[in-house]
Design a protein around this motif. Structure first.
Motif, PDB file in Angstrom:
ATOM      1  N   ASN A 152       0.832  -1.191   0.000  1.00 22.85           N
ATOM      2  CA  ASN A 152       0.000   0.000   0.000  1.00 22.85           C
ATOM      3  C   ASN A 152       0.872   1.248   0.000  1.00 22.85           C
ATOM      4  N   LYS A 153       0.411   2.276  -0.703  1.00 23.18           N
ATOM      5  CA  LYS A 153       1.223   3.475  -0.875  1.00 23.18           C
ATOM      6  C   LYS A 153       1.177   4.385   0.349  1.00 23.18           C
ATOM      7  N   TYR A 154      -0.005   4.552   0.938  1.00 24.04           N
ATOM      8  CA  TYR A 154      -0.146   5.550   1.985  1.00 24.04           C
ATOM      9  C   TYR A 154      -0.403   4.964   3.376  1.00 24.04           C
ATOM     10  N   GLU A 155      -0.951   3.769   3.475  1.00 21.25           N
ATOM     11  CA  GLU A 155      -1.284   3.216   4.781  1.00 21.25           C
ATOM     12  C   GLU A 155      -0.831   1.770   4.850  1.00 21.25           C
ATOM     13  N   ASN A 156      -0.104   1.437   5.912  1.00 20.61           N
ATOM     14  CA  ASN A 156       0.470   0.092   6.038  1.00 20.61           C
ATOM     15  C   ASN A 156      -0.508  -0.869   6.708  1.00 20.61           C
ATOM     16  N   THR A 351       6.850  11.067   2.808  1.00 12.92           N
ATOM     17  CA  THR A 351       5.974  11.126   3.981  1.00 12.92           C
ATOM     18  C   THR A 351       6.235  12.383   4.799  1.00 12.92           C
ATOM     19  N   PHE A 352       7.492  12.829   4.873  1.00 10.66           N
ATOM     20  CA  PHE A 352       7.805  14.039   5.625  1.00 10.66           C
ATOM     21  C   PHE A 352       7.274  15.280   4.913  1.00 10.66           C
ATOM     22  N   VAL A 353       7.291  15.260   3.581  1.00 11.76           N
ATOM     23  CA  VAL A 353       6.827  16.409   2.808  1.00 11.76           C
ATOM     24  C   VAL A 353       5.297  16.478   2.811  1.00 11.76           C
ATOM     25  N   MET A 354       4.642  15.331   2.592  1.00  8.51           N
ATOM     26  CA  MET A 354       3.183  15.306   2.522  1.00  8.51           C
ATOM     27  C   MET A 354       2.540  15.648   3.860  1.00  8.51           C
ATOM     28  N   GLU A 355       3.263  15.408   4.969  1.00  7.39           N
ATOM     29  CA  GLU A 355       2.745  15.731   6.303  1.00  7.39           C
ATOM     30  C   GLU A 355       3.483  16.924   6.906  1.00  7.39           C
ATOM     31  N   LEU A 356       4.028  17.763   6.052  1.00  9.94           N
ATOM     32  CA  LEU A 356       4.861  18.883   6.491  1.00  9.94           C
ATOM     33  C   LEU A 356       4.106  19.846   7.394  1.00  9.94           C
ATOM     34  N   THR A 357       2.827  20.059   7.101  1.00 10.12           N
ATOM     35  CA  THR A 357       2.047  21.023   7.883  1.00 10.12           C
ATOM     36  C   THR A 357       1.396  20.394   9.109  1.00 10.12           C
ATOM     37  N   CYS A 378      25.974  18.188  -1.538  1.00  2.79           N
ATOM     38  CA  CYS A 378      25.124  17.466  -2.485  1.00  2.79           C
ATOM     39  C   CYS A 378      23.739  18.109  -2.526  1.00  2.79           C
ATOM     40  N   GLU A 379      23.017  17.838  -3.604  1.00  4.86           N
ATOM     41  CA  GLU A 379      21.679  18.387  -3.752  1.00  4.86           C
ATOM     42  C   GLU A 379      20.708  17.675  -2.806  1.00  4.86           C
ATOM     43  N   VAL A 380      19.660  18.383  -2.424  1.00  2.80           N
ATOM     44  CA  VAL A 380      18.588  17.804  -1.621  1.00  2.80           C
ATOM     45  C   VAL A 380      17.281  18.006  -2.374  1.00  2.80           C
ATOM     46  N   ILE A 381      16.566  16.916  -2.579  1.00  2.00           N
ATOM     47  CA  ILE A 381      15.307  16.949  -3.330  1.00  2.00           C
ATOM     48  C   ILE A 381      14.176  16.494  -2.424  1.00  2.00           C
ATOM     49  N   ALA A 382      13.086  17.239  -2.411  1.00  2.00           N
ATOM     50  CA  ALA A 382      11.901  16.869  -1.643  1.00  2.00           C
ATOM     51  C   ALA A 382      10.927  16.125  -2.551  1.00  2.00           C
ATOM     52  N   GLU A 383      10.577  14.902  -2.165  1.00  2.00           N
ATOM     53  CA  GLU A 383       9.596  14.129  -2.930  1.00  2.00           C
ATOM     54  C   GLU A 383       8.195  14.353  -2.355  1.00  2.00           C
ATOM     55  N   GLY A 384       7.183  14.141  -3.189  1.00  2.00           N
ATOM     56  CA  GLY A 384       5.803  14.178  -2.712  1.00  2.00           C
ATOM     57  C   GLY A 384       5.236  15.572  -2.528  1.00  2.00           C
ATOM     58  N   VAL A 385       5.731  16.555  -3.286  1.00  2.00           N
ATOM     59  CA  VAL A 385       5.195  17.919  -3.185  1.00  2.00           C
ATOM     60  C   VAL A 385       3.836  17.953  -3.880  1.00  2.00           C
ATOM     61  N   GLU A 386       2.791  18.249  -3.108  1.00  2.00           N
ATOM     62  CA  GLU A 386       1.432  18.170  -3.658  1.00  2.00           C
ATOM     63  C   GLU A 386       0.626  19.455  -3.514  1.00  2.00           C
ATOM     64  N   THR A 387       1.055  20.374  -2.656  1.00  2.00           N
ATOM     65  CA  THR A 387       0.271  21.600  -2.433  1.00  2.00           C
ATOM     66  C   THR A 387       1.164  22.839  -2.531  1.00  2.00           C
TER      67      THR A 387
END
Length: 437
Positions: A152-156, A351-357, A378-387
């Motif tokens: 499952n992608k969002y819930e284990n 998960t850290f980005v999607m629950e950032l707020t 090194c570069e840092v990339i944030a995954e899961g940017v949705e808003t």
């Protein structure tokens, strides 16, 4: 009264526990079986050793028993998988609440011998309400539910009834189809843009595998990778992906796009002595610059102490190929190995980005990743940017790059070219409009 164990040896093993399941099945017309898998527990034993790992498992077992009603049956299915039998009526809502209660409880760290560990779980549940009790089917359904929870992608968490159709038949069909898919060119790479968060221009892309199955339609990587692992074809699939990505780079260059492509690489490939020679041959054949290729490793492989992995990564970097650590922070990070590993990119787990707020700790973790990246140059990339709100917060923190559905989902090759060229060609797409943000 709940029994507290002083050693793992006193916890019923798989065979003793299955006997308890059988006994419950005979006594109760209604019951549920919950299988609880400790996520990525191998990281603990790898980092701290078996003795520390066993102590953490023992504490997990005792805390699990205290969480549930006193009349449960409890056992240890395998190394880091526990089982709980819950007699009586348990609706899907109640079982979901049990999972949430469990997950919330274990947010409190455990400590042993100077080490800390926060446990996370995959949980699969099967429920029986009426009819004859089939022990083999009951246990296999629970194991199928646990497998689904892991995918499952969002819930284990996954709940399956005795009437649900298991995936076994379909999985076997996929395994049989894989060789045909490779032979008949049914596989395709999709590309998810990596974006400069300041300018909102596309600077790269991550390659994601898709399967145009003749009967099931477009399939995501999970079943495909499972089939490849079952057939011992991960290398074949991996090299197909690498060659397709390099061909994709050639196509992008032909359309004036100067970008870096990231390809996920499997542990199997990193242990393959043919990896470096194959990459040399492919880049020479297609005439691409190796610096435009980035290999993404999962965190557990990147921080492993394998001499073979270190040797392969060193040779890849000598060729100019970039190295990224994917899903950073998702597992139990061994920062000492991250410190010593030469890499070009850290990708913050979505998960850290999607629950950032939702939680200030998520912001602190992202800030820490930025500081680590800065120190390692090194570069840092944030995954899961949705808003848009996440975008603004990431800018404030100082994260330069991101990817996620706010910009685009993974799209086919030609669609990606069209999207990327919007930086050059005047258009009126949602992506173009968003650049006013």
């Amino acid at each position: 009264m709940t029994v507290s164990h002083s050693t793992l040896a006193t916890i019923p093993n798989r065979y003793a526990f299955i006997d308890k399941i059988a006994s419950c099945g005979e006594r109760h017309t209604q019951l549920s079986l919950m299988l609880i898998d400790v996520v990525r527990f191998s990281d603990v034993t790898t980092s701290f050793g078996i003795e520390v790992g066993d102590q953490f498992l023992l504490e997990i077992a005792n805390r699990l028993q205290r969480l549930f009603h006193h009349n449960i049956e409890f056992g240890r299915i395998s190394g880091d998988v526990f089982g709980v039998v819950l007699p009586g009526i348990h609706s899907p809502v109640v079982l979901q609440q049990q999972f949430e209660y469990l997950a919330e409880h274990f947010k409190t760290p455990m400590y042993y011998d100077g080490h800390a560990f926060i446990a996370d779980f995959n949980v699969g549940v099967v429920s029986k309400s009426q009819g004859a009790f089939d022990l083999t089917l009951f246990v296999s359904r629970a194991e199928a539910a646990l497998k689904q929870a892991k995918e499952n992608k969002y819930e284990n968490f996954s709940l399956m009834s005795m009437h649900d159709k298991a995936e076994t038949g379909r999985s076997l069909a996929l395994k049989a189809d894989l060789q045909r898919a490779l032979a008949r060119n049914e596989l395709e790479l999709y590309y998810q843009p990596k974006v400069d968060l300041s300018t909102l221009t596309i600077v790269g892309a991550e390659c994601l595998l898709r399967w145009n199955h003749p009967t099931d339609g477009l399939l995501f990587p999970g079943p495909l990778i499972e089939a490849a692992e079952s057939y011992h074809m991960m290398n074949e699939l991996g090299y197909w992906t690498l060659e397709s990505a390099i061909r994709g780079l050639v196509g992008f260059e032909a359309h004036g796009l100067d970008i870096t492509l990231s390809v996920n690489i499997s542990p199997t490939q990193l242990y393959d002595t043919k990896l470096v020679p194959t990459l040399k041959r492919l880049t020479h054949r297609y005439g691409v610059n190796m610096k435009q290729l980035e290999l993404e490793l999962t965190e557990d492989i990147a921080v492993s102490n394998s001499l073979m992995v270190k040797k392969q990564l060193a040779e890849l970097r000598q060729l100019g190929i970039q190295v990224a650590v994917d899903d950073f922070g998702k597992g139990y990070s061994n920062l000492a190995y991250i410190r010593d590993l030469e890499l070009n990119t850290l990708k913050i787990d979505k998960t850290f980005v999607m629950e950032l707020t939702d939680n200030p700790v998520n912001k602190a973790i992202i800030e820490a990743a930025r500081i680590i990246g800065q120190a390692k140059e090194c570069e840092v990339i944030a995954e899961g940017v949705e808003t848009i709100e996440q975008l603004h917060l990431l800018r404030e923190i100082g994260i330069r790059y991101g990817q996620g559905y706010l910009f685009s989902k993974a799209i086919p090759h030609q669609s990606f070219i069209s999207l990327a060229q919007q930086d050059i060609i005047v258009g009126d797409s949602p992506y173009r409009q968003m650049k006013a943000v």
